[in-house]
Design a protein around this motif. Sequence first.
Motif, PDB file in Angstrom:
ATOM      1  N   ASP A  11      46.740  46.748  48.841  1.00  0.00           N
ATOM      2  CA  ASP A  11      46.038  45.534  49.240  1.00  0.00           C
ATOM      3  C   ASP A  11      44.660  45.522  48.589  1.00  0.00           C
ATOM      4  OD1 ASP A  11      45.395  43.185  50.389  1.00  0.00           O
ATOM      5  OD2 ASP A  11      45.721  43.811  52.472  1.00  0.00           O
ATOM      6  N   GLU A  12      44.053  44.352  48.548  1.00  0.00           N
ATOM      7  CA  GLU A  12      42.728  44.233  47.936  1.00  0.00           C
ATOM      8  C   GLU A  12      41.675  45.026  48.703  1.00  0.00           C
ATOM      9  OE1 GLU A  12      41.948  40.105  47.730  1.00  0.00           O
ATOM     10  OE2 GLU A  12      43.397  39.713  46.116  1.00  0.00           O
ATOM     11  N   ILE A  13      41.896  45.264  49.975  1.00  0.00           N
ATOM     12  CA  ILE A  13      40.927  46.027  50.771  1.00  0.00           C
ATOM     13  C   ILE A  13      40.876  47.486  50.319  1.00  0.00           C
ATOM     14  CG2 ILE A  13      40.298  46.689  53.139  1.00  0.00           C
ATOM     15  CD1 ILE A  13      41.882  44.281  54.099  1.00  0.00           C
ATOM     16  N   ASP A  14      41.979  47.992  49.766  1.00  0.00           N
ATOM     17  CA  ASP A  14      42.047  49.399  49.360  1.00  0.00           C
ATOM     18  C   ASP A  14      41.386  49.668  48.014  1.00  0.00           C
ATOM     19  OD1 ASP A  14      43.587  49.692  51.660  1.00  0.00           O
ATOM     20  OD2 ASP A  14      45.461  49.321  50.568  1.00  0.00           O
ATOM     21  N   ILE A  15      40.971  48.632  47.285  1.00  0.00           N
ATOM     22  CA  ILE A  15      40.404  48.808  45.944  1.00  0.00           C
ATOM     23  C   ILE A  15      38.949  49.256  46.060  1.00  0.00           C
ATOM     24  CG2 ILE A  15      39.838  47.664  43.772  1.00  0.00           C
ATOM     25  CD1 ILE A  15      42.152  45.751  44.322  1.00  0.00           C
ATOM     26  N   VAL A  16      38.619  50.358  45.386  1.00  0.00           N
ATOM     27  CA  VAL A  16      37.250  50.876  45.367  1.00  0.00           C
ATOM     28  C   VAL A  16      36.745  50.988  43.929  1.00  0.00           C
ATOM     29  CG1 VAL A  16      35.747  52.801  46.010  1.00  0.00           C
ATOM     30  CG2 VAL A  16      37.640  52.137  47.518  1.00  0.00           C
ATOM     31  N   THR A  17      37.564  51.520  43.034  1.00  0.00           N
ATOM     32  CA  THR A  17      37.162  51.734  41.647  1.00  0.00           C
ATOM     33  C   THR A  17      38.026  50.881  40.720  1.00  0.00           C
ATOM     34  OG1 THR A  17      38.683  53.598  41.421  1.00  0.00           O
ATOM     35  CG2 THR A  17      36.444  54.086  42.177  1.00  0.00           C
TER      36      THR A  17
END
Length: 334
Positions: A172-178
């Motif tokens: 999900d987009e919430i899991d994107i950090v880098t």
Amino acid sequence: MSRSMKTSVTGVPKSENPALGKGPKVPLSNTVKTKGKQQNKDISAYRIQRAWLSHLDKTMFQLLKHTICAAEHHVTYEILKKVSPLEAELVKDPCMKCKVRFRFSGEKFPPFIVFKIFLQTEGHGYKYFSGKKLLKPSSEAVVDVCKIMGKKKFYHQIMEDERLFQKFKITDEIDIVTLKDYMQYSSLLDETPASSGGRNNYWRRLNLENIPRTMIMYDIVDYAETGIISNRLKKEMKYLLQRPKTEEIHQRQLQIVSEVRRPSCFSSLHPLYRPYQQQSQIKHLGRRSKQAQMKVEKMKKAYKMAKEKDASAGTEPQKDIPGPKVNHPLHPIF
């Protein structure tokens, strides 16, 4: 005493020729030499075999490389039209700005060719609409979706999402950090089917059914799969395996691979229309009984006899038929 001392202990006298009781001695050096020669021959044969197989692999890779370049720059629309006509029309549309890329894939040699469609947005980005993103868990729309889909299918979708999260950790987009997380998330969306909220735009394999038979590209892929070289590919093999020194030679090689040619089977076909003389020369093959053959012969004889009678009747001179005399008014009758 001297004679008794020369005799053997067992009482059997020794033979005068000591070589009669023993076999010929074979020196060990000869056996070692023969084994060494055999090993050298095996090593040489193995090296020749490896060199020949390496040459074949290089030839195969070079031909497949020409195939990929020709497919990407010359015959993209023709190939995609056979795979998916709707996607081919989208690629042909200049407003979409789509790009089809080809590459190698597979765990063994020779590799197979795969392709994927990319959308060029020139840095503006794009957005996909899916019910998975638009519908929030706490909304009434999710309840309606559960009623429409059915509980079994709805629960299966939830379990599938949980399985993907446990496997990839970034779903999900919430899991994107880098940036690495974003690339992994984008790749997962491409491989996920549209029914599960993905793009369904994965790397697809290019088969022989998707390549036109009138191109040498078909022969190259067939050679990679079956190992059989066609006559058409043999004729162009020498030129295709040359190292292109200029860009013109490279473009010419790609043109040869992607050029549409007339199949050789068409040249052996005859036209459907034939003159009457040629049609009469054709013998109809088939099984006939003896009675049928006798009937045919009788009909031929009867036809010939009738034809001869008509011809003889036409050649005979016509005799004068007597009729009533007509008195002409200008000539008197005596």
